[in-house]
Structure formats: C-alpha cells, structure tokens
Design a protein around this motif. Structure first.
Motif, PDB file in Angstrom:
ATOM      1  N   PRO A 195       5.950  -4.175  -7.099  1.00 35.49           N
ATOM      2  CA  PRO A 195       5.323  -3.428  -6.004  1.00 35.49           C
ATOM      3  C   PRO A 195       5.291  -1.926  -6.234  1.00 35.49           C
ATOM      4  CG  PRO A 195       6.780  -5.107  -5.131  1.00 35.49           C
ATOM      5  CD  PRO A 195       6.993  -5.092  -6.611  1.00 35.49           C
ATOM      6  N   LEU A 196       6.278  -1.401  -6.956  1.00 32.70           N
ATOM      7  CA  LEU A 196       6.320   0.022  -7.281  1.00 32.70           C
ATOM      8  C   LEU A 196       5.863   0.233  -8.711  1.00 32.70           C
ATOM      9  CD1 LEU A 196       9.668   1.258  -5.687  1.00 32.70           C
ATOM     10  CD2 LEU A 196       7.379   2.078  -5.146  1.00 32.70           C
ATOM     11  N   ALA A 197       4.793   0.994  -8.907  1.00 34.37           N
ATOM     12  CA  ALA A 197       4.286   1.259 -10.250  1.00 34.37           C
ATOM     13  C   ALA A 197       5.377   1.900 -11.100  1.00 34.37           C
ATOM     14  CB  ALA A 197       3.069   2.170 -10.179  1.00 34.37           C
ATOM     15  N   GLY A 198       5.510   1.402 -12.317  1.00 34.19           N
ATOM     16  CA  GLY A 198       6.481   1.971 -13.243  1.00 34.19           C
ATOM     17  C   GLY A 198       7.831   1.283 -13.239  1.00 34.19           C
ATOM     18  N   MET A 199       8.100   0.454 -12.237  1.00 33.78           N
ATOM     19  CA  MET A 199       9.362  -0.283 -12.197  1.00 33.78           C
ATOM     20  C   MET A 199       9.249  -1.532 -13.080  1.00 33.78           C
ATOM     21  SD  MET A 199      11.643   1.242 -10.337  1.00 33.78           S
ATOM     22  CE  MET A 199      12.775  -0.027  -9.791  1.00 33.78           C
ATOM     23  N   GLN A 236       7.785   5.376  -0.680  1.00 33.78           N
ATOM     24  CA  GLN A 236       7.666   4.776  -1.998  1.00 33.78           C
ATOM     25  C   GLN A 236       6.578   3.692  -1.982  1.00 33.78           C
ATOM     26  OE1 GLN A 236      11.145   4.044  -4.446  1.00 33.78           O
ATOM     27  NE2 GLN A 236      12.475   4.784  -2.792  1.00 33.78           N
ATOM     28  N   ILE A 237       6.684   2.759  -1.041  1.00 32.31           N
ATOM     29  CA  ILE A 237       5.670   1.721  -0.896  1.00 32.31           C
ATOM     30  C   ILE A 237       5.806   1.114   0.496  1.00 32.31           C
ATOM     31  CG2 ILE A 237       7.013  -0.258  -1.713  1.00 32.31           C
ATOM     32  CD1 ILE A 237       3.357   0.560  -2.714  1.00 32.31           C
ATOM     33  N   SER A 238       4.721   0.568   0.987  1.00 27.50           N
ATOM     34  CA  SER A 238       4.708  -0.100   2.290  1.00 27.50           C
ATOM     35  C   SER A 238       4.242  -1.535   2.096  1.00 27.50           C
ATOM     36  CB  SER A 238       3.766   0.638   3.246  1.00 27.50           C
ATOM     37  OG  SER A 238       3.806   0.082   4.544  1.00 27.50           O
ATOM     38  N   GLU A 239       4.871  -2.453   2.812  1.00 25.10           N
ATOM     39  CA  GLU A 239       4.509  -3.871   2.733  1.00 25.10           C
ATOM     40  C   GLU A 239       4.065  -4.361   4.104  1.00 25.10           C
ATOM     41  OE1 GLU A 239       6.335  -8.224   1.331  1.00 25.10           O
ATOM     42  OE2 GLU A 239       7.617  -6.446   1.350  1.00 25.10           O
ATOM     43  N   THR A 283       0.836  -1.198   0.000  1.00 30.14           N
ATOM     44  CA  THR A 283       0.000   0.000   0.000  1.00 30.14           C
ATOM     45  C   THR A 283       0.868   1.243   0.000  1.00 30.14           C
ATOM     46  OG1 THR A 283      -1.720   1.219   1.195  1.00 30.14           O
ATOM     47  CG2 THR A 283      -0.138  -0.006   2.534  1.00 30.14           C
ATOM     48  N   ASP A 284       0.328   2.341  -0.563  1.00 36.02           N
ATOM     49  CA  ASP A 284       1.037   3.632  -0.505  1.00 36.02           C
ATOM     50  C   ASP A 284       0.404   4.577   0.519  1.00 36.02           C
ATOM     51  OD1 ASP A 284      -1.311   4.347  -1.776  1.00 36.02           O
ATOM     52  OD2 ASP A 284      -0.369   4.833  -3.695  1.00 36.02           O
TER      53      ASP A 284
END
Length: 416
Positions: free
Chosen positions: A254-258, A322-325, A210-211
C-alpha cells in the motif's frame, strides 16, 4: 514505577505501576481480585490510551494458548492472549475458517473484539460478530460466562475492557475456503464517484488505497490501488483493465517503496483464507511502528459524500498522511460497534509518526465528516466524543458490573 512500556507505535507510554503476566486463569483471577485499578494490555496495536492505567497492566500473553474446536457446534474457544495468525493456522488444519480477518494477523483475538476491529466486505461484519460467548473475570475475581442468550451480551462483546478481563471467547466457524487476491492501479476519482457501490461490492473483500493527492477539491480521490479479494469458489473476475484501472503487473505494498514481500500473495494466486484476507503476512512486521492511525465509519449510503468531504480538506490531510484505506463493514448489533445497525464505509488514515503534525489533520477530517455522524474506531486516534445510540446502556452496564471502577481509566472516564 516500571521501566517505560509503550504501545506498538510508541506514541503512548503507559503509566502503570507494574505489568503482570499471569500464567493460568486461576492466577489471573487472583491478580484481578487484589487489584484496585487494572487494565488489560493486548498486543499494543491501539494508538490511543484505551489500555492505559495508573494502576496495573495485565498481559494475557502467557496464558496457555487454548484453541479448542467443537466440531458439533462448529465453534472454537480461544484464550484471551491468542493472536489471529496463530489461531487461523490451527483452524485451517482442522478444515475451518473465520468469515473475515483484519489487515494485520498479529493482533490478539480478545483485543480486536473488544475494540470492534474489522476486515472488509459489504457482507462482512466486524470480527466481534462471530463471538457467541465470553468468560469475563470481574473485579471480585469471579468468572461470568456471557452468551448470546443474555440480555447484556451485545453490550459485553465490544466493551473496551470496561467490564472485566476476557479470559476466553467462543467464536462461530465456517468451512475453510480459498481466496485469490488481485490488485489494480489507478482507479479514477470520477469513476469511484459514479460506481462506488459496484466497486466496493466487486469481491468478497475490497480495500481502496489513496493518498488524497491529485484530485479536485471536494471530490472523491483518485485511488492508487484497489485490493480485490475473491472467494475462489465464487469465481475470480479480474480482467487486465477494470473500470479504468489496470491490473498490477507485480506485487504491491500500500505504501510505495515499502517491501512487497511483507504483503500477502497477489496476482490471483489462490491460497488459504488466512493467507489472503489480511494485507500483511504474519511472519513479517508490516512497518517499524513509526505511524499513527485514525478511522471513521459513516453510513455506506454516504460514501461519496464522505469522500468528497475529506477531499475538501485534502490540503490539510495529505501532508500528514502516509496512506488512506477505504473499506466496508456490514451492520451488527454490538452496542459500541461503529457499525451498530448500519452498513458502513470506513475511512482509515495512516498518518506520519508526528503527533503535532497529525492533530490538525484529525480535526479537519472530523469537522468535514461531522454532518455524516461519523463513529471512530475505538483503537485509533480521535478527538471528538463519539455518539452511539446505545452509549447510555453501555455506561449503565459498566457501572452495574464494576461499581468501584476497577477497570476504568482516563479514556473510559472521558468516553463512557
């Protein structure tokens, strides 16, 4: 002074006099015996100063890469510099597996064990839990073998390098198994709150990403992606729609665009355990290292309360994120494990690579989680001193085996 040596993220520049790279255990023993201040550098994936020293850094990367499998005992003994990705291939070829792996296969076995690094799954403990013996080079250069029969064993496995240099470890094995990984998009936050146990228990290993944006204040977040990893032998339950989320129609990062090619195979395609349990492939670097990380463990029974608490400070957290897991870790017995004697939910934060921007976000998360008695991951960034039930015992053990403080540094002085 040596030329600047940094950790993987580049946020720590080590203050060591030199980096030593022994090529045998005998050479390692001599290096340790003549040192006055010494710390071990693994693969450099810690984000704090746990490995820093004003003395000597010792890398175990040049030790012979031992991976001795004992079929009768169903164990493997590995040298301190071996990485999980390398070990896993060797084990699988012999028909064996480890119960779980971290999201990165690039990290060293000894370093991951020493910091209680983990994967995910309500029934899966930290990577340190499969250790049955360690060979530790003490400050004298002598080697002590510590096994599960020893009273200090659970204080020696996760020890942050404070007890000596781990020359090798013996790990318990299980039969090799296949895993199928399926990703779902857009799990609603209210569904997460209502079904958190069902969601986190829905596969052998589950990760939520989630972001922390687009959610009401003080509420669990919308989940961008759910990564569900099924043991194929147990069955794969992956319908097109699941609890309001939609099965992904193409690979996800998990990161959009990667680039998704960096990630392990998805879409339910079965494959070996070591090629599905991590999120990232060994042959790819998951990012350039331009990031910082924090992670906090709370009792799994407090999962919704923890998610809501962070949701209440999302305006501070999201801009630095950036992102959370969100993962689960089963309870273990290691004195300094964040999962010591409690099943946990772990909230992981991959921050932007800007320490000044991240500092207030860490403070906000720690303040929000404080009533839930969070324990930080030892290899990530945290500010508040952690509270562990066996901390006094860990301190006493470190003083007993290293009375001259050869293996201490500023981090150990601050927290042990």
């Amino acid at each position: 002074m040596i030329d600047a040596v940094t950790n993987w993220a580049g946020n720590v520049t080590f203050g060591a006099r030199q980096v030593l790279r022994p090529r045998s255990v005998d050479e390692l023993r001599r290096v340790v015996a003549r040192g006055d201040r010494l710390r071990v550098l693994g693969t450099g994936h810690s984000f704090n100063t746990v490995a820093d020293t004003d003395g000597d850094l010792v890398s175990l990367a040049d030790l012979p890469p031992v991976t001795d499998i004992n079929p009768d005992r169903r164990t493997v003994t590995v040298s301190g510099g071996v990485r999980y990705g390398e070990l896993a291939v060797r084990l699988h070829e012999a028909g064996y597996a480890l119960p779980n792996l971290a999201s990165l296969p690039h990290i060293s076995v000894a370093g991951a064990v020493a910091t209680a690094t983990h994967g995910s799954g309500v029934g899966n403990r930290s990577l340190a839990s499969v250790v049955s013996a360690l060979s530790i080079v003490r400050a004298s250069g002598d080697v002590d073998v510590v096994t599960r029969d020893d009273a200090t064993f659970e204080g020696s496995v996760v020890a942050l390098g404070a007890l000596g240099v781990v020359a090798d470890l013996t790990l318990d094995l299980v039969p090799a198994f296949d895993v199928a990984q399926v990703v779902y998009d857009d799990l609603p936050g209210d569904t997460l709150a209502a079904h958190v146990d069902e969601i986190l228990s829905s596969a052998y290993s589950v990760s939520l990403f989630t972001d922390w944006t687009g959610v009401p204040e003080a509420a669990p977040p919308r989940v961008n992606q759910v990564w569900r990893k099924f043991r194929v032998a147990d069955g794969v339950d992956a319908p097109p729609r699941w609890l309001g989320a939609t099965r992904a129609d193409s690979p996800r990062h998990p990161l959009a665009g990667m680039p998704t090619v960096n990630c392990t195979e998805q879409d339910g395609v079965p494959g070996p355990w070591f090629a599905r349990l991590p999120h990232f492939r060994l042959e790819f670097t998951p990012s350039a290292g331009d990031e910082l990380q924090s992670e906090y463990f709370v009792d799994r029974a407090d999962a919704v309360a923890a998610l809501s608490a962070v949701g209440a400070v999302r305006d501070v957290v999201a801009p630095a994120l950036q992102i959370s897991e969100i993962r689960t870790v089963a309870a273990d017995e290691a004195w300094l494990s964040p999962a010591y004697r409690r099943d946990c939910v772990a909230l992981h934060f991959t921050w932007v690579g800007d320490s000044a921007a991240v500092r207030p976000a860490i403070d906000a998360v720690e303040g929000a989680l404080a009533p839930l008695r969070p324990r930080p991951h030892w290899g990530k960034l945290f500010h508040q001193a952690p509270a562990y039930p066996r901390l006094a015992d860990a301190v006493a053990l470190a003083r007993a085996v290293d009375p001259d403080g050869v293996f201490r540094n500023g981090f150990i002085d601050a927290f042990l």
